[in-house]
Every structure is written in C-alpha cells, then in structure tokens.
Scaffold this active site. Structure first.
Site, short mmCIF file in Angstrom:
data_model
loop_
_atom_site.label_atom_id
_atom_site.label_comp_id
_atom_site.label_asym_id
_atom_site.label_seq_id
_atom_site.Cartn_x
_atom_site.Cartn_y
_atom_site.Cartn_z
N SER A 52 0.87 -1.18 0.00
CA SER A 52 0.00 0.00 0.00
C SER A 52 0.90 1.22 0.00
CB SER A 52 -0.93 -0.01 1.22
OG SER A 52 -0.20 0.02 2.42
N HIS A 168 -3.25 -6.26 2.64
CA HIS A 168 -2.37 -7.30 3.17
C HIS A 168 -3.10 -8.62 3.42
CE1 HIS A 168 0.36 -3.87 4.85
NE2 HIS A 168 0.35 -3.94 3.54
N GLU A 177 -4.64 -2.60 9.25
CA GLU A 177 -3.90 -3.13 10.40
C GLU A 177 -4.60 -2.84 11.71
OE1 GLU A 177 0.12 -1.61 10.16
OE2 GLU A 177 0.15 -1.92 8.00
N GLU A 218 1.80 -9.49 7.18
CA GLU A 218 2.62 -9.05 8.31
C GLU A 218 2.49 -9.98 9.51
OE1 GLU A 218 1.84 -4.86 8.83
OE2 GLU A 218 2.84 -4.41 6.94
N ASP A 258 -3.91 1.06 11.58
CA ASP A 258 -3.45 1.70 10.34
C ASP A 258 -4.56 1.49 9.33
OD1 ASP A 258 -2.37 2.72 8.09
OD2 ASP A 258 -0.71 1.31 7.92
N GLU A 300 -3.28 5.60 12.19
CA GLU A 300 -2.39 5.92 11.06
C GLU A 300 -3.22 6.02 9.78
OE1 GLU A 300 0.87 3.17 10.79
OE2 GLU A 300 1.03 3.45 8.62
N ASP A 327 1.54 8.33 7.15
CA ASP A 327 2.42 7.39 6.43
C ASP A 327 2.43 7.80 4.96
OD1 ASP A 327 3.64 5.24 5.18
OD2 ASP A 327 2.15 3.77 5.74
N LYS A 352 9.79 5.04 7.13
CA LYS A 352 10.16 3.89 6.32
C LYS A 352 11.33 4.29 5.42
CE LYS A 352 5.46 1.98 5.83
NZ LYS A 352 4.20 2.14 5.04
N HIS A 380 8.59 -1.24 9.45
CA HIS A 380 8.86 -2.23 8.40
C HIS A 380 8.00 -1.91 7.17
CE1 HIS A 380 5.16 -4.87 9.64
NE2 HIS A 380 4.88 -3.59 9.62
N LYS A 403 6.98 -0.28 14.51
CA LYS A 403 5.88 -1.06 13.95
C LYS A 403 6.51 -2.13 13.07
CE LYS A 403 2.94 0.16 10.41
NZ LYS A 403 1.71 0.55 9.71
P1 PGA Z 1 3.07 -1.29 3.13
O1 PGA Z 1 2.19 -1.32 4.44
O2 PGA Z 1 4.44 -1.68 3.49
O3 PGA Z 1 2.35 -2.27 2.26
O4 PGA Z 1 2.99 0.12 2.61
C1 PGA Z 1 2.61 -0.85 5.69
C2 PGA Z 1 1.90 0.40 6.07
O5 PGA Z 1 1.01 0.89 5.34
O6 PGA Z 1 2.21 0.97 7.11
ZN ZN Z 2 0.63 2.62 6.85
#
Ligand code: PGA
Ligand code: ZN
Length: 445
Positions: A52, A168, A177, A218, A258, A300, A327, A352, A380, A403
């Site tokens: 995502s 996911h 999430e 995840e 999230d 998030e 994010d 990230k 991650h 996270k």
């Molecule tokens: P992604 O998901 O690594 O698929 O972007 C993690 C997140 O959205 O925090």
């Molecule tokens: Zn996210």
C-alpha cells in the site's frame, strides 16, 4: 574514515517471494592490534518493499520483464549498483554516511531516485552504515546513535499488527492493520511477551468461532469477518484476547489502527467504507466514536494522502486525544513533512527507509519530526526480509515506537529478536519508552 574497497549487489527474495536487492559493502578497517596491516570488514543489507505504497515514495526500480518474477525482477537495480554506483564510490573515503548518500543522490540527480532506483541506493546506504560501524569497532545501533545524536538506550514500544486486512489480506476488511500496543510495562521484553501472549489468545478466539487462523503479509490473522460492522467486531475480538491473556486493556495494552485510507478513498473524493460512501467528516466521526468505545491510542492514515483538507479537520478534531500518524501522506520525506507541520496535519510520522531511499534523509526527517514535537514510529514494510536494520534505527534515534508486525513470521520476529539482543546488551542502561512515547495523545497527558 571508511574507504570503500568493494560493493557487490545481488537479487534475493523478500517475505512475499518477490525479488529485492541485497548489497555487500567492504570498507577498510585499521585494527591497531594488527599494527599497520590493513584489514577490511564487510556488511550487507536488504531493502523491503511496500504494497500500500504512497504516491510520493521514491522509485522502486523493477525490471518489468514479464518472463521473470511477473515483471518484478530487480536485475536493473543490481546492474545500477555494479555499473554506476560502485564505480563512483570505490576507493573513496567517506567520513560519514551523509557524504556517501550525497554522492549517490548527486549521481542519481532526480528528486525520487528514479534513475538508479531507491532500492539500489538504499541497499548501499544501509550496508555502508553497517560496515562503517564494524570498521569503528562498534555496532550499527550505537554508530547510528552517534550520528543522530540519540542516547541509543531507549527501547521502543512495539505496535504489533495482529489482525490484517486491506491490501495485506483477502478478507474484506477495509482497515489494513489492527495493532496491539503493550505500552504499560517496565521493559521491552515484558511488553513483547505480553503482545505475543495476546496473539496466541486471539488465535484461540478465532478458532473457536470457526474463523480462519491463517495469517496475512505481516503475520497477523486474516479472518473473513462477515458482520455488518466487521471492524468493530475485529476490535472486540482483540479486546477479548487481551483480557483472556490476563492483561488490562487501556492500562497495559492499548489498540492502534493503520487504516491505510488511501486504498479505500475514492478518486472523486469520499471513502467506500463498510458498504457506504462516506465523506472525510463522516470518517472522522467514525473514528471519534471508536475512540470513545475502544482504548485506541494511535490512528495511522485515517484519511487518504490526497485529502489534506480532511487531514487538517481530522487533526483539529482528534489530534489532542490520539496519536495521528502520517504514512502515505508524508512518505518519510522532509518536504512533505514540513508542509504537514505548517498546515497542522497529523501529530506523528511513520518512518520507512525505502520511502525516501537513504539513511541520511531518513534521519533528517526523524530530526525534523522530533523538533516539531511529532512522534516517530520506525516501520517495516509489508514485504520484508531478515534484515533487522529498523530495530537498530529505532534504538539509535530514541524514537520510542516500532511497527514491525505480528508475532509470527521470521521476517517480523527478526526485528523483535534484535531488540531483545539490544535490551540485553544495554543491561542497566536500557530504558523502555512505555506510554510516555504517546504523550502527545491528549488523554494520556
Ligand atoms: P506497506 O504497508 O508496506 O504495504 O505500505 C505498511 C503500512 O502501510 O504501514
Ligand atoms: Zn501505513
């Protein structure tokens, strides 16, 4: 100084079975015990990959050759390391990672690293940090702490994604999430143990209800919950699991979401959520209700990355009650974050490395966030590897939160295990961030 002697890249596989880049960097290491003889040290790093993804992320270079790995090969990125990056860096001495990262940014010359690929650049950047640490006779976390100016002694609160939806999983949950946050403990290892126990309790609850206990990307469960309010049902199951494990929801263990709302936001505006088309304000009303009903301390990407006005409203309404994490909207990019700080969007940022593409820029974004009073969460990606760099990053920067998924799948556990090692090594000096890491969240002030 760390003179680069060798850089080698290869295509390896991530936790979803798709290719990613691994790089080994060899640098000089003058070991005094060897007198004047020149030794070298080598370290390697692997980059993760999101599903995502935010539109503003640095470019992950994929080959697009449908005959290999459905077009997802990374041989071009590997070639860029060998044919472009290595010749520009070999035999050069870089006093600090910033110098090496700047050299690669200059070589690439694009704002989103689209020429060389952020996957090529980041793998070199991370491997260099690890090699330079070795050359200095220290560890990655302590070396990063010295660069960042952190204490390198604060263990983060884990945000553990024990129920997966969105992109996911294939279970119809819009929210991506559902996390448990074991913040009310004295030590990281105790918090982690509590989270793991809750995960196992949740498995039993789902199993007893006849729901699937298979896991998503995840490592969280991904049950198909077919109630008319599936998200509230998911949160209720998790609360039950916390109680069944013998912990107090809202005191020892909290909840976090999230939403990854860019994924269910409509391009013409609005959100497709639980079978209805909702406006930003209606989504905020939803979250506001949930904050009353459940011990949620962090949300998030509650709204889409394109909905800056909605985000301002969300922050105004809920920013004093809850951690609001950007994010997709910030993509670990100091330019986007600066805009967000100025416009009072969110009060926290997800970090990230591969969204921005170098260790140096990641640290820069973290510093900017800290100075603006935004909470930072080292994160991650949904496609991960056994590389545990983000555990070192979290401790090095005193960011207080990480996270990194659920309590299953070694790509997730690799980070938790590294944090256990760091806690042990720090001994009496280790501190656990605990609920203080969420202090911006008004109700805990
Ligand atoms: P992604 O998901 O690594 O698929 O972007 C993690 C997140 O959205 O925090
Ligand atoms: Zn996210």
């Amino acid at each position: 100084m760390a003179k680069i002697r060798k850089i080698h890249a290869r295509e390896v596989l991530d936790s979803r079975g798709f290719p990613t880049v691994e790089v080994e960097v060899t640098v000089d290491s003058k070991k005094e015990s060897f007198g004047s003889s020149q030794e070298t040290v080598t370290a390697s790093a692997m980059v993760p990959s999101g599903a995502s993804t935010g539109e503003g992320e640095a470019l992950e270079l994929r080959d697009g050759d449908r005959k290999r790995f459905l077009g997802k090969g990374v041989l071009n990125a590997v070639r860029n390391v060998h044919e472009k990056i290595a010749p520009a860096l070999l035999e050069r001495d870089f006093a600090l990672p910033v110098h090496l990262d700047d050299a690669m940014r200059d070589l690439d010359g694009t704002p989103n690293k689209s020429k060389l690929g952020a996957n090529a650049i980041l793998a070199v950047s991370m491997a260099f940090v690890k090699a330079a640490a070795l050359a200095k006779g220290t560890t990655t976390d302590q070396y990063l702490a010295s660069i960042y100016g952190g204490t390198g002694t604060l263990l983060p609160v884990p945000l553990m994604n024990i129920l997966n939806g969105g992109k996911h999983a294939d279970n119809g949950l819009a929210i991506q999430e559902f996390m448990i946050v074991p913040a009310g403990f004295e030590k990281f290892s105790e918090a982690l143990r509590a989270g793991v126990e809750v995960f196992h309790r949740l498995r039993k609850i789902l199993h007893d209800k006849g729901l699937s206990t298979g896991v998503g990307d995840e490592g969280g469960f991904a049950p198909a919950i077919s109630e008319d309010k599936p998200h509230e049902q998911a949160l209720t199951f998790i609360l039950q699991a916390i109680s069944d494990a013998g912990y107090k929801p809202g005191k020892e263990i909290f909840l976090a979401l999230d939403c990854a709302a860019s994924e269910f936001g409509n391009p013409e505006g609005g959100y497709l959520f639980e079978g209805k088309r909702l406006s930003s304000n209606e989504m905020v009303a939803f979250y506001s209700d949930w904050l009353q009903q459940f011990p949620i301390i962090s949300i998030e990407d509650g709204l889409s990355e394109h909905d800056w006005a909605g985000w301002q409203f969300l922050t105004e309404k809920l920013g004093s009650q809850c951690q609001l994490v950007g994010d997709d909207i910030f993509v670990t990019n100091p330019i986007f974050l600066k805009n967000g700080i100025e416009r009072k969007v969110a009060n926290s940022i997800l970090i990230k490395l591969n969204q921005i593409g170098t260790v140096t820029e990641t640290l820069e974004t973290m510093k900017m966030a800290a100075q603006a009073g935004y909470n930072r969460i080292a994160s991650h990606r949904s496609g991960e590897t056994e590389d545990s760099f983000i555990a070192d990053l979290a401790v090095a920067t005193d960011c207080g939160q990480i996270k990194t998924g659920s309590a299953s799948r070694s790509d997730r556990l690799a980070k938790y295990n590294q944090l256990l090692r760091l806690e042990e090594r720090l001994g009496d000096r280790a501190r656990f961030a605990g609920i203080r890491a969420f202090y911006r969240a008004g109700k805990f002030n």
